[in-house]
Design a protein around this motif. Structure first.
Motif, mmCIF file in Angstrom:
data_model
loop_
_atom_site.group_PDB
_atom_site.id
_atom_site.type_symbol
_atom_site.label_atom_id
_atom_site.label_comp_id
_atom_site.label_asym_id
_atom_site.label_seq_id
_atom_site.Cartn_x
_atom_site.Cartn_y
_atom_site.Cartn_z
ATOM 1 N N GLN A 157 -1.219 22.570 -18.940
ATOM 2 C CA GLN A 157 -2.360 23.363 -18.484
ATOM 3 C C GLN A 157 -3.658 22.823 -19.042
ATOM 4 O OE1 GLN A 157 -1.489 27.761 -18.793
ATOM 5 N NE2 GLN A 157 -0.115 26.852 -20.309
ATOM 6 N N PHE A 158 -4.690 22.999 -18.255
ATOM 7 C CA PHE A 158 -6.004 22.495 -18.665
ATOM 8 C C PHE A 158 -7.059 23.583 -18.505
ATOM 9 C CE2 PHE A 158 -5.247 18.011 -19.352
ATOM 10 C CZ PHE A 158 -3.976 17.877 -18.833
ATOM 11 N N PHE A 159 -7.882 23.721 -19.520
ATOM 12 C CA PHE A 159 -9.023 24.639 -19.478
ATOM 13 C C PHE A 159 -10.261 23.761 -19.592
ATOM 14 C CE2 PHE A 159 -5.366 26.920 -20.741
ATOM 15 C CZ PHE A 159 -5.472 28.151 -20.104
ATOM 16 N N LEU A 160 -10.909 23.588 -18.453
ATOM 17 C CA LEU A 160 -11.963 22.578 -18.400
ATOM 18 C C LEU A 160 -13.336 23.212 -18.189
ATOM 19 C CD1 LEU A 160 -10.105 20.007 -16.107
ATOM 20 C CD2 LEU A 160 -10.144 20.102 -18.603
ATOM 21 N N ALA A 161 -14.274 22.761 -19.001
ATOM 22 C CA ALA A 161 -15.628 23.320 -18.917
ATOM 23 C C ALA A 161 -16.591 22.315 -18.293
ATOM 24 C CB ALA A 161 -16.119 23.686 -20.316
ATOM 25 N N GLN A 162 -17.506 22.848 -17.532
ATOM 26 C CA GLN A 162 -18.656 22.047 -17.093
ATOM 27 C C GLN A 162 -19.874 22.629 -17.803
ATOM 28 O OE1 GLN A 162 -19.309 21.369 -12.852
ATOM 29 N NE2 GLN A 162 -21.519 21.631 -13.193
ATOM 30 N N ILE A 163 -20.553 21.808 -18.558
ATOM 31 C CA ILE A 163 -21.675 22.310 -19.353
ATOM 32 C C ILE A 163 -22.969 21.701 -18.840
ATOM 33 C CG2 ILE A 163 -22.649 22.460 -21.679
ATOM 34 C CD1 ILE A 163 -19.763 22.169 -22.731
ATOM 35 N N ASP A 164 -23.863 22.561 -18.373
ATOM 36 C CA ASP A 164 -25.117 22.067 -17.801
ATOM 37 C C ASP A 164 -26.232 22.068 -18.836
ATOM 38 O OD1 ASP A 164 -23.850 21.841 -15.343
ATOM 39 O OD2 ASP A 164 -24.302 23.923 -14.796
ATOM 40 N N ASP A 165 -27.032 21.005 -18.822
ATOM 41 C CA ASP A 165 -28.227 20.953 -19.678
ATOM 42 C C ASP A 165 -29.271 21.903 -19.105
ATOM 43 O OD1 ASP A 165 -27.069 19.024 -21.164
ATOM 44 O OD2 ASP A 165 -28.319 17.366 -20.470
ATOM 45 N N PRO A 166 -30.150 22.465 -19.951
ATOM 46 C CA PRO A 166 -31.185 23.369 -19.437
ATOM 47 C C PRO A 166 -32.044 22.683 -18.367
ATOM 48 C CG PRO A 166 -31.239 23.290 -21.847
ATOM 49 C CD PRO A 166 -30.249 22.283 -21.404
ATOM 50 N N VAL A 167 -32.480 21.478 -18.648
ATOM 51 C CA VAL A 167 -33.275 20.713 -17.671
ATOM 52 C C VAL A 167 -32.729 19.283 -17.674
ATOM 53 C CG1 VAL A 167 -35.582 19.964 -16.988
ATOM 54 C CG2 VAL A 167 -35.306 22.079 -18.277
ATOM 55 N N PRO A 168 -31.829 18.965 -16.751
ATOM 56 C CA PRO A 168 -31.255 17.613 -16.774
ATOM 57 C C PRO A 168 -32.324 16.558 -16.519
ATOM 58 C CG PRO A 168 -30.152 19.027 -15.161
ATOM 59 C CD PRO A 168 -31.349 19.760 -15.629
ATOM 60 N N GLN A 169 -32.069 15.381 -17.055
ATOM 61 C CA GLN A 169 -33.033 14.287 -16.916
ATOM 62 C C GLN A 169 -33.231 13.943 -15.436
ATOM 63 O OE1 GLN A 169 -31.883 11.722 -20.138
ATOM 64 N NE2 GLN A 169 -33.146 10.112 -19.278
ATOM 65 N N ASP A 170 -32.126 13.865 -14.727
ATOM 66 C CA ASP A 170 -32.179 13.544 -13.304
ATOM 67 C C ASP A 170 -31.211 14.491 -12.590
ATOM 68 O OD1 ASP A 170 -31.943 12.527 -10.770
ATOM 69 O OD2 ASP A 170 -32.011 10.428 -11.410
ATOM 70 N N PRO A 171 -31.723 15.633 -12.108
ATOM 71 C CA PRO A 171 -30.832 16.675 -11.591
ATOM 72 C C PRO A 171 -29.932 16.194 -10.449
ATOM 73 C CG PRO A 171 -33.094 17.458 -11.733
ATOM 74 C CD PRO A 171 -33.138 16.015 -12.040
ATOM 75 N N ASP A 172 -30.496 15.393 -9.539
ATOM 76 C CA ASP A 172 -29.688 14.953 -8.397
ATOM 77 C C ASP A 172 -28.545 14.054 -8.845
ATOM 78 O OD1 ASP A 172 -31.415 16.368 -6.865
ATOM 79 O OD2 ASP A 172 -32.643 14.643 -6.288
ATOM 80 N N PRO B 244 -30.674 18.548 -29.115
ATOM 81 C CA PRO B 244 -31.421 17.917 -28.023
ATOM 82 C C PRO B 244 -31.365 18.813 -26.783
ATOM 83 C CG PRO B 244 -29.694 16.453 -28.885
ATOM 84 C CD PRO B 244 -29.434 17.817 -29.426
ATOM 85 N N SER B 245 -32.406 18.757 -25.969
ATOM 86 C CA SER B 245 -32.418 19.545 -24.731
ATOM 87 C C SER B 245 -31.816 18.764 -23.572
ATOM 88 C CB SER B 245 -33.841 19.922 -24.340
ATOM 89 O OG SER B 245 -34.522 20.426 -25.426
ATOM 90 N N GLN B 246 -31.737 17.458 -23.734
ATOM 91 C CA GLN B 246 -31.198 16.617 -22.656
ATOM 92 C C GLN B 246 -30.293 15.547 -23.234
ATOM 93 O OE1 GLN B 246 -34.666 14.870 -20.853
ATOM 94 N NE2 GLN B 246 -34.877 16.504 -19.351
ATOM 95 N N TYR B 247 -29.204 15.307 -22.511
ATOM 96 C CA TYR B 247 -28.337 14.179 -22.875
ATOM 97 C C TYR B 247 -28.431 13.139 -21.767
ATOM 98 C CZ TYR B 247 -26.365 16.973 -26.607
ATOM 99 O OH TYR B 247 -26.216 17.701 -27.754
ATOM 100 N N ALA B 248 -28.197 11.878 -22.119
ATOM 101 C CA ALA B 248 -28.278 10.809 -21.126
ATOM 102 C C ALA B 248 -27.225 11.040 -20.052
ATOM 103 C CB ALA B 248 -28.054 9.456 -21.789
ATOM 104 N N LEU B 249 -27.581 10.685 -18.840
ATOM 105 C CA LEU B 249 -26.636 10.834 -17.728
ATOM 106 C C LEU B 249 -25.367 10.036 -18.042
ATOM 107 C CD1 LEU B 249 -26.184 11.769 -14.780
ATOM 108 C CD2 LEU B 249 -27.239 9.634 -14.042
ATOM 109 N N HIS B 250 -25.558 8.807 -18.441
ATOM 110 C CA HIS B 250 -24.418 7.995 -18.882
ATOM 111 C C HIS B 250 -24.538 7.802 -20.382
ATOM 112 C CE1 HIS B 250 -22.990 7.371 -14.872
ATOM 113 N NE2 HIS B 250 -24.186 6.987 -14.493
ATOM 114 N N TYR B 251 -24.163 8.827 -21.077
ATOM 115 C CA TYR B 251 -24.172 8.787 -22.549
ATOM 116 C C TYR B 251 -23.397 7.539 -22.978
ATOM 117 C CZ TYR B 251 -23.789 11.041 -27.187
ATOM 118 O OH TYR B 251 -23.883 11.371 -28.514
ATOM 119 N N THR B 252 -22.194 7.413 -22.392
ATOM 120 C CA THR B 252 -21.488 6.128 -22.432
ATOM 121 C C THR B 252 -21.220 5.783 -20.971
ATOM 122 O OG1 THR B 252 -19.314 7.148 -22.503
ATOM 123 C CG2 THR B 252 -20.329 6.615 -24.613
ATOM 124 N N GLU B 253 -21.248 4.506 -20.679
ATOM 125 C CA GLU B 253 -21.072 4.123 -19.284
ATOM 126 C C GLU B 253 -19.608 4.137 -18.881
ATOM 127 O OE1 GLU B 253 -22.781 0.378 -17.252
ATOM 128 O OE2 GLU B 253 -24.426 1.474 -18.224
#
Lengths: 663, 343
Positions: free
Chosen positions: B50-65, B308-317
């Protein structure tokens, strides 16, 4: 002994009290006297304005340290009769209500709880002040008007615990320790709840919560009534980190959000005279948010508080008689040298900054120091110029390259119609002193760029100029210069019997390092620091590139830009972003008296001088800045990554700002 | 005092089978824009049901799209591979402790054997999650999984807020004098110069991850240089008083870091606080020490962080592969009800 007297920077609360008394410059105290006068005071200033240091004088530990060292406490004698309390709201978890889900259900209730928590934090710190002062030297007790010594402290327990303000929560306390523990206990309950050690907040707290500012007021007046504190003693409460409240993001929940600032504003609005608040804030951010909790009213300057604007105070003035920064910098410099062991007789009288860094080099001297092997190769001639003109400029270049370069620019602007076979000083561009003055800095930088060399940044006046009225930047410049010098000087840097003379090249290396450091540091600040960093990089590079490609140097003042105030007001997101740049000291925002016929009110914006060596643009402001349109600035902001708020909050009409209209 | 204790850790596919074969694992993980967040979950799908998976949104993403696009891409891979085996939870970077607890509780209610995959969880989430899972006696077996990434973004996070206690780890007593401050040496020195004014440590212990691997080394030293400028250490070879001490530790060995802190603080007898700016396993060790000190009734160990309020889109590529194998590491924290990280 430390070989670099500037290693520790000027972060006010970083120092121990002992270091504080040695290093603190009291230069600003006479300019910030409202801080020590009863009544609420808002002190605005960027980091490095000396705000923390000034507010540090309110701390009892600092006063006692002055006494222990036998040094004069820098607050005027007739302003010393005060006690204090201080709260750092972020650090002490006072604003951690957002960690719990309940905040979304009832923001009004949370504001009331925040007020109560803050009240107890104030009282806790006030009790510590009483304990520390009562156990201190009798002369300080007399000075502040505290009529009890350490042995009598227990009398405070019954006096304060019997006050009705607690709604019975404290119970009867027979000793000082008991009341202190009770107060701490309530604070602990709050923290346990906020960090979910306890699922629910103790019900006894909800039933006995207090209005903002009331407990500290009642405690203080209670002590006065009991004769423990003199009637004319003041109480100053320093609310630290107020300025960060606007930067704390909350969850994306609908409806009203908790407004922590309005709660503190309510304390200021009370104006009961018993307690005086001291708030450190950023200028524009403060002015934008004056709402008072539970009302639609706003705080008003002079009625609710006095305003000490350190940024305005320290802003560099053209009139040297009213420019206080150089004196402040010299005082700080001298104290640092003394602290690091330089003999006192070396520090008396003369200007030590100039002794160490030498006088300001003229633009001509800075160009000469570049030691360009074939100066004439720096000159650029247009096709069609007369041979005798070219020859005259080439000959001049071997003697005075800057003048030759200015000559090249002059002829490009005015045409090749001048007789250059004239005695020294009579050349047309040399005779026009204003024309020359406005262009020499930019021309000197163009020469350095064309010879692929780093320009010189050196001399006492330049170090002060690059500091831009910020003492932290000044210290940082010194730190990097001395760091570089220590590497070259080795053991000589330990000598304290004479002041060193640091060469121009070492100074220039240090200045460039400091400049790079401050650029990088921008991204570590709070707020929209990443976007601000990007904006400064982007706009500075645009302006620098334009300046260096302007071979007529028609616009030497385009090291900054100017905007019509009305346009800024029409686009509030642009205005806020620019104000944030100013609040953090990334850019200077100044009134601009335009030379345009329209006479519209304008604001001009310049990069902080410390950034200029990095971008190789002159920091000396001259002539007219670039007249930007709001649409251009909007596109710069947009390109800096600040997309969401601009696009989502502006109307359709405003969105059309994002045109391809580039500089 | 025993300075070093053996606590099992290593590749997850080696560690997990060492637990009893009838252990029914549930995975708690975060699926985000990072490739490794998905690869990590898929790696664990061979062992957990079983998996309990979260999606965590930044308050203001760097690039929302782009954020939405990449997040959807990740979820579609998860949906394809874990049909009917996962529950999705939508959270925010600033979700309350209560919401985080509800999410963790959902997993605990199904099994007493939890794998917490911290690969893409922000500290704000995984610190209280570890705390809850350690303190909940219903959880008998607990393993933290961390999948290494490659090609880190130049700027991994931006726009820090003021330095504050991380949620669940404040100083309840408001203690302001400490024997030590432990600093995890990382990439970005986010706004913590004020720290040393409020909380005065008598000594500073810099936990220097080694080997950091490129480009970490340069950034790590830059971090140290900035730190030295803030606290005023002068490296002139003359001054004997040096308040900063470097402890070189493996960037991956949670147990080693935990023991180092344990040893320096004399089993938590001496007071300390943490600044977790380094690699995640080092931060995890700090978190575990703070929890262990609390459980043992020692002086509290607050943890401070500039969120931080924003994390890089590709924190790691991409996820890191070693010899063709995903570098997915497991750290046993509880085994058959026994706590492995204690003071």
């Amino acid at each position: 002994m430390k070989s670099n007297p500037f290693f520790e920077l000027y972060v006010g609360d970083r120092f121990t009290s002992r270091e504080f008394v040695t290093i603190f410059s009291d230069y600003l105290v006479p300019h910030a006297l409202p801080i020590f006068i009863p009544g609420n005071v808002v002190v605005t200033g960027i980091q490095g304005s000396g705000k923390s240091m000034l507010l540090g004088l309110l701390q009892p530990k600092v006063r006692r340290e002055y006494d222990a060292e036998g040094l004069k406490f820098p607050v005027p004698e007739d302003r010393r009769k005060f006690l204090s309390a201080g709260v750092n709201i972020a650090h002490q978890s006072a604003i951690d209500f957002g960690l719990r889900k309940h905040i979304d259900d009832d923001p009004d209730e949370i504001e009331l709880l925040f007020a109560d928590f803050l009240n107890y934090l104030m009282v806790e710190n006030f009790l510590e002040t009483l304990h520390f002062t009562a156990n201190g030297p009798p002369n300080i007790r007399d000075e502040v008007g505290l009529q009890i010594s350490g042995d009598d402290l227990n009398g405070i327990g019954p006096v304060l615990s019997s006050l009705p303000i607690w709604e019975g929560w404290l119970g009867a306390c027979t000793s000082f320790d008991e009341i202190q523990q009770k107060v701490k206990g309530r604070i602990r309950l709050y923290r346990r709840y906020l960090h979910r050690k306890d699922r629910e907040l103790d019900f006894s707290i909800k039933d006995t919560r207090t209005h903002i500012g009331h407990p500290i007021r009642d405690c203080f007046t209670g002590l006065k009534s009991a004769g423990m504190v003199d009637e004319n003693t003041s109480l100053f409460v320093d609310i630290d980190q107020y300025e960060e409240l606007g930067n704390i993001s909350t969850r994306d929940t609908p409806g009203k959000k908790v407004d922590y600032r309005s709660v503190i504003n309510r304390a200021l609005a009370a104006r009961d005279g018993a307690v005086s608040y001291r708030i450190g804030a950023r200028g524009h951010a403060w002015r934008r948010h004056g709402r008072i909790q539970g009302t639609n009213a706003k705080l008003e300057e002079e009625r609710d508080y006095k305003y000490v604007d350190l940024d305005v105070l320290l802003k560099r003035k053209e009139d040297q008689n009213i420019d206080i920064f150089p004196g402040f910098a010299r005082d700080v410099f001298s104290r640092r040298l003394k602290f690091s062991g330089f003999r006192e007789e070396l520090l008396d009288g003369k200007d030590q900054i100039e002794s160490v860094y030498g006088p300001q080099l003229s633009a001509t001297e800075r160009v000469r120091k570049l030691n360009i092997r074939e100066p004439k190769r720096i000159l650029r001639f247009d096709p069609g110029w007369r041979d005798k003109t070219k020859k005259a400029l080439e000959d001049l270049a071997s003697r005075d390259l800057l003048s030759a370069k200015l000559g090249e620019i002059w002829i490009r602007q005015k045409g090749d119609v001048f007789d250059l076979d004239v005695p020294k000083g009579k050349l047309p561009w040399e005779a026009k002193s204003y024309w020359r003055k406005e262009r020499r800095e930019a021309a000197a930088l163009q020469i350095a760029s064309q010879s692929h060399q780093r320009p010189y940044w050196c001399g006492a006046e330049e170090i002060i100029g690059l500091s831009g009225g910020n003492i932290l930047v000044f210290l940082s410049l010194n730190q990097f210069i001395w760091d570089t010098w220590v590497q070259y000087a080795g053991e000589k840097s330990e000598v304290r019997t004479s002041l060193p003379e640091i060469t121009e090249i070492v100074q220039s290396i240090g200045v460039l390092k400091a400049s790079n450091f401050w650029i990088e540091k921008m991204g570590q600040e709070t707020g929209r620091s990443a976007e601000r960093l990007q904006f400064v990089n982007l706009v500075a590079e645009k302006l620098a590139s334009k300046l260096f490609s302007d071979d007529k140097l028609s616009n030497p003042g385009h090291t900054g830009f100017s905007l019509v105030e009305q346009e800024m007001k029409e686009y509030p997101e642009i205005l806020r972003f620019l104000e944030e740049l100013a609040d953090y000291g990334n850019m200077l925002m100044l009134d601009h008296t335009t030379k345009n016929k329209d006479r519209k009110h304008r604001k001009k914006f310049y990069f902080h001088p410390i950034f200029c060596p990095h971008f190789r643009i002159p920091y000396v402001r001259t002539k007219e800045p670039y007249y930007a349109k709001a649409s251009e600035v909007a596109s710069w902001i947009y390109d800096s990554g600040y997309k969401i708020s601009l696009t989502s909050k502006l109307s359709e009409e405003q969105k059309s700002l994002f045109s391809n209209d580039q500089l | 005092m025993i300075n070093f204790r053996y606590r099992a850790w290593g590749n997850a596919d080696w560690l997990l089978p060492h637990f009893n074969s009838d252990v029914d694992w549930a995975v708690v993980a975060c699926v985000g824009t990072e490739d490794r967040s998905v690869k990590s979950v898929l790696e664990l799908s061979t062992i957990a049901k079983q998996f309990f998976l979260a999606q965590i949104d930044d308050p203001v993403p760097q690039d929302p799209d782009a954020t939405e696009r990449e997040t959807n891409k990740s979820w579609s891979i998860v949906e394809e591979n874990l049909v009917g085996r996962f529950q999705k939870f939508n959270g925010e970077l600033k979700s309350s402790l209560d919401e985080v607890a509800v999410f963790v509780d959902a997993a605990i209610e199904t099994t007493s054997n939890i794998i917490l995959d911290i690969t893409s969880f922000p500290k704000r989430w995984f610190f209280p999650m570890v705390q809850q899972l350690i303190n909940d006696d219903r959880v008998k077996n607990l393993v933290v999984v961390y999948t290494q990434g490659a090609k880190y973004a130049k700027v991994i996070s931006r726009n820090p807020e003021a330095l504050r206690p991380i949620q669940g780890f404040p100083s309840f007593s408001g203690r302001s004098e400490h024997d030590f401050a432990f600093v995890g040496v990382g990439f970005h020195l986010l706004n913590f110069s004020r720290m040393f004014g409020e909380d005065k440590p008598r000594a500073l212990k810099m936990l220097f991850p080694f080997p950091p691997g490129p480009p970490g080394l340069k950034k790590n030293w830059k971090f140290v240089e900035s730190m030295e400028r803030i606290v005023g250490r002068e490296n002139d070879g003359v001054s004997k008083i040096d308040p900063i001490d470097f402890i070189q530790l493996s960037a991956l060995d949670v147990s080693q870091t935990f023991d180092a802190i344990r040893k320096v603080t004399k089993e938590g007898e001496r007071t300390s606080y943490m600044l977790p700016f380094g690699p995640k396993p080092v931060s995890l060790a700090m978190c575990l020490f703070a929890i262990a000190a609390d459980r043992a009734g020692k002086a509290e160990v607050p943890v401070y962080y500039a969120q931080p309020s924003q994390y890089a889109l590709h924190y790691t590529e991409e996820a890191l592969f070693k010899n063709g194998k995903l570098s997915c590491l497991g750290y046993a924290l509880k085994h058959e009800g026994r706590q492995l990280y204690e003071v």
